[in-house]
Motif scaffolding. Sequence first.
Motif, PDB file in Angstrom:
ATOM      1  N   LYS A  14       0.834  -1.205   0.000  1.00  0.00           N
ATOM      2  CA  LYS A  14       0.000   0.000   0.000  1.00  0.00           C
ATOM      3  C   LYS A  14       0.871   1.259   0.000  1.00  0.00           C
ATOM      4  O   LYS A  14       0.639   2.189  -0.783  1.00  0.00           O
ATOM      5  CB  LYS A  14      -0.922  -0.008   1.217  1.00  0.00           C
ATOM      6  CG  LYS A  14      -1.790   1.231   1.347  1.00  0.00           C
ATOM      7  CD  LYS A  14      -2.616   1.179   2.601  1.00  0.00           C
ATOM      8  CE  LYS A  14      -2.074   2.216   3.545  1.00  0.00           C
ATOM      9  NZ  LYS A  14      -2.793   2.345   4.781  1.00  0.00           N
ATOM     10  N   TRP A  15       1.891   1.287   0.848  1.00  0.00           N
ATOM     11  CA  TRP A  15       2.775   2.458   0.905  1.00  0.00           C
ATOM     12  C   TRP A  15       3.671   2.552  -0.320  1.00  0.00           C
ATOM     13  O   TRP A  15       4.068   3.639  -0.740  1.00  0.00           O
ATOM     14  CB  TRP A  15       3.586   2.472   2.200  1.00  0.00           C
ATOM     15  CG  TRP A  15       2.767   3.042   3.302  1.00  0.00           C
ATOM     16  CD1 TRP A  15       2.071   2.350   4.264  1.00  0.00           C
ATOM     17  CD2 TRP A  15       2.484   4.428   3.534  1.00  0.00           C
ATOM     18  NE1 TRP A  15       1.390   3.233   5.067  1.00  0.00           N
ATOM     19  CE2 TRP A  15       1.630   4.506   4.647  1.00  0.00           C
ATOM     20  CE3 TRP A  15       2.872   5.605   2.897  1.00  0.00           C
ATOM     21  CZ2 TRP A  15       1.166   5.717   5.145  1.00  0.00           C
ATOM     22  CZ3 TRP A  15       2.414   6.804   3.395  1.00  0.00           C
ATOM     23  CH2 TRP A  15       1.567   6.856   4.498  1.00  0.00           C
ATOM     24  N   LEU A  72       1.289   4.070  -2.873  1.00  0.00           N
ATOM     25  CA  LEU A  72       1.101   5.468  -2.493  1.00  0.00           C
ATOM     26  C   LEU A  72       2.343   6.290  -2.830  1.00  0.00           C
ATOM     27  O   LEU A  72       2.236   7.426  -3.300  1.00  0.00           O
ATOM     28  CB  LEU A  72       0.767   5.570  -0.998  1.00  0.00           C
ATOM     29  CG  LEU A  72       0.425   6.955  -0.488  1.00  0.00           C
ATOM     30  CD1 LEU A  72      -0.821   7.493  -1.172  1.00  0.00           C
ATOM     31  CD2 LEU A  72       0.222   6.926   1.015  1.00  0.00           C
ATOM     32  N   SER A  73       3.508   5.712  -2.626  1.00  0.00           N
ATOM     33  CA  SER A  73       4.764   6.388  -2.980  1.00  0.00           C
ATOM     34  C   SER A  73       4.821   6.682  -4.468  1.00  0.00           C
ATOM     35  O   SER A  73       5.225   7.776  -4.885  1.00  0.00           O
ATOM     36  CB  SER A  73       5.967   5.531  -2.574  1.00  0.00           C
ATOM     37  OG  SER A  73       6.039   5.373  -1.192  1.00  0.00           O
ATOM     38  N   VAL A 102       2.694   9.608  -5.134  1.00  0.00           N
ATOM     39  CA  VAL A 102       3.323  10.832  -4.621  1.00  0.00           C
ATOM     40  C   VAL A 102       4.417  11.299  -5.581  1.00  0.00           C
ATOM     41  O   VAL A 102       4.526  12.495  -5.868  1.00  0.00           O
ATOM     42  CB  VAL A 102       3.872  10.619  -3.191  1.00  0.00           C
ATOM     43  CG1 VAL A 102       4.802  11.752  -2.775  1.00  0.00           C
ATOM     44  CG2 VAL A 102       2.725  10.481  -2.200  1.00  0.00           C
ATOM     45  N   ILE A 156       7.060  11.010   1.892  1.00  0.00           N
ATOM     46  CA  ILE A 156       6.659   9.699   2.408  1.00  0.00           C
ATOM     47  C   ILE A 156       7.299   9.446   3.766  1.00  0.00           C
ATOM     48  O   ILE A 156       6.653   8.933   4.684  1.00  0.00           O
ATOM     49  CB  ILE A 156       7.019   8.571   1.410  1.00  0.00           C
ATOM     50  CG1 ILE A 156       6.206   8.715   0.135  1.00  0.00           C
ATOM     51  CG2 ILE A 156       6.813   7.194   2.025  1.00  0.00           C
ATOM     52  CD1 ILE A 156       4.707   8.575   0.313  1.00  0.00           C
ATOM     53  N   SER A 163       4.447   8.790   6.631  1.00  0.00           N
ATOM     54  CA  SER A 163       4.194   7.361   6.824  1.00  0.00           C
ATOM     55  C   SER A 163       4.335   6.964   8.293  1.00  0.00           C
ATOM     56  O   SER A 163       5.143   7.523   9.025  1.00  0.00           O
ATOM     57  CB  SER A 163       5.162   6.530   5.974  1.00  0.00           C
ATOM     58  OG  SER A 163       6.487   6.730   6.416  1.00  0.00           O
TER      59      SER A 163
END
Length: 136
Positions: free
Chosen positions: A12-13, A16-17, A20, A65, A69
């Motif tokens: 997920k991150w 998302l990164s 971004v 991030i 995060s």
Amino acid sequence: MSAPDHPPFSVKWMILSMLVFVAVELLLGGLVGGLIVGKYASLNLKFLLQGVLNLASYFVGGIIIGLVSPGLRIREPAAGAFCAVALMLSLSLFTPYAMIQFSVVKMLLGGGIAFCLAIAGASIGERMSGNTLPEE
């Protein structure tokens, strides 16, 4: 192995990164690029500025991030940066221009540079947010 302060890898991150990095590049290119380069700039200057802003987007995106995060997220922005480069280069499969062709060398070189810039940015962002990197 994961330390308690270093959560497991999060897809997920990573995704998302990627988002971004694309958003930061659009923002930098739209705002900064438009302010620096006027109507009568040379093509070479425009290419140089595009390259610099593209590289800066991976560093700045990594910082973002790292700041937002939860826990320590260093690997996710790095993997996201590599995937963002792969995604952008895959778009060249649909481009008829010979100079913008997909190649594995471009992906590995560009992805590796983006990977390193994202790690550096994420490390700074984590330090700014108060997270410390584990000692090895």
